[in-house]
Design an enzyme around this catalytic site. Sequence first.
Site, PDB file in Angstrom:
ATOM      1  N   ASN A 135      84.246 -51.593 -51.711  1.00 50.51           N
ATOM      2  CA  ASN A 135      83.817 -51.152 -50.385  1.00 50.51           C
ATOM      3  C   ASN A 135      82.599 -50.237 -50.574  1.00 50.51           C
ATOM      4  OD1 ASN A 135      83.832 -49.778 -47.712  1.00 50.51           O
ATOM      5  ND2 ASN A 135      85.860 -50.704 -47.507  1.00 50.51           N
ATOM      6  N   ARG A 148      81.587 -64.206 -30.179  1.00 52.99           N
ATOM      7  CA  ARG A 148      81.896 -64.117 -31.614  1.00 52.99           C
ATOM      8  C   ARG A 148      82.064 -65.518 -32.220  1.00 52.99           C
ATOM      9  NH1 ARG A 148      86.728 -60.014 -31.807  1.00 52.99           N
ATOM     10  NH2 ARG A 148      86.671 -60.566 -34.006  1.00 52.99           N
ATOM     11  N   HIS A 201      95.899 -62.086 -39.116  1.00 48.34           N
ATOM     12  CA  HIS A 201      95.558 -61.749 -37.729  1.00 48.34           C
ATOM     13  C   HIS A 201      95.063 -62.965 -36.935  1.00 48.34           C
ATOM     14  CE1 HIS A 201      95.062 -57.256 -39.033  1.00 48.34           C
ATOM     15  NE2 HIS A 201      96.323 -57.594 -38.859  1.00 48.34           N
TER      16      HIS A 201
END
Length: 245
Positions: free
Chosen positions: A219, A70, A119
């Site tokens: 979204n 990633r 996060h």
Amino acid sequence: MFAPEDVKKALEKAQHLVVFTGAGVSAESGVPTFRDALTGLWENFDPEALATPEAFAENPDFVWGWYEWRRKLLLEVQPNPAHIAIAELAKRVPKFTLITQNVDDLHERAGSTDVLHLHGSLFTPRCFDCGRSYEFTQAPTLTKEQRITPPQCEHCSGNIRPGVVWFGESLPEAEFKAAFEAVQSCDLLLSVGTSGMVYPAAQLPEIAAQNNATVVHINPQKMSAITRHGYSLQGAAGEILPLLI
Ligand code: BJW
Ligand code: ZN
């Protein structure tokens, strides 16, 4: 007319705008969302099963390989029009707070500053055992097999882990406090590209709504509005956000 009149009005008169982002904001840069199906060695795994301290302790090479893959991907992609529009929005309101759940650096690369990363980050690794920070000294080198042994801490020989927040771990206190205060005082919150499944981050739009802020979801999936001051703009962030500007 693209956005409901009320959303346009809310933007025009916003005194404190909060933008809250999830993986969907980076999707158009070519970064898979968290809940997209995995490919490669990890394809039979649920990302939720990999993003835990237990998974790392049990199989560090496997989990570290996923994160290095990633990190490599991120070094190859660019911010998209959604990241750029968010950085632009910041300049147009009296007060602005950007809260992200993402562990990438695409907001910063688009020009956003003071981003609250709830996060953590893929670029701030630390020791799994003693917590000391570790600096990447080289670009990710991927093996064909995709398992990669994590580097070792020079102080205690513990495995180096990604600087992200895994399930069951606490969010960084200062960032969460700042985010919590921002959603309590904002008058408009744009929630962009998040499934809203992961707590406590998912509470933030709810808290803004409870404090009478207008909450707008952006979204491709239709999101249910939380209150009568809630809107769902259905579409890709990279298309809708530039139009809002
Ligand atoms: C587009 C688009 C386009 C696509 N444009 N949009 C209360 C109730 C129930 C459970 C809990 C609770 N409180 C805590 C928990 C447990 C747990 C939790 O929430 N579990 C749920 C799954 C139920 N939470 C925690 O463990 C948290 N810690 C905690 O609470 O500490 C206190 C505690 C300690 C000890 C015990 C118990 C509690 C920590 C959560 C950490 C989450 N970390 C991850 C991984 C980070 C590292 C990594 O990346 O590998 O963060 S999980 C993962 O999900 C990642 C993301 O930031 C996060 C959110 O995902 P996101 O961003 O919403 O992505 P997706 O993929 O879900 O959605 C993408 C969206 O984009 C979709 O809607 C698409 O439609 C959309 N989209 N293209 C716009 N072009
Ligand atoms: Zn250590």
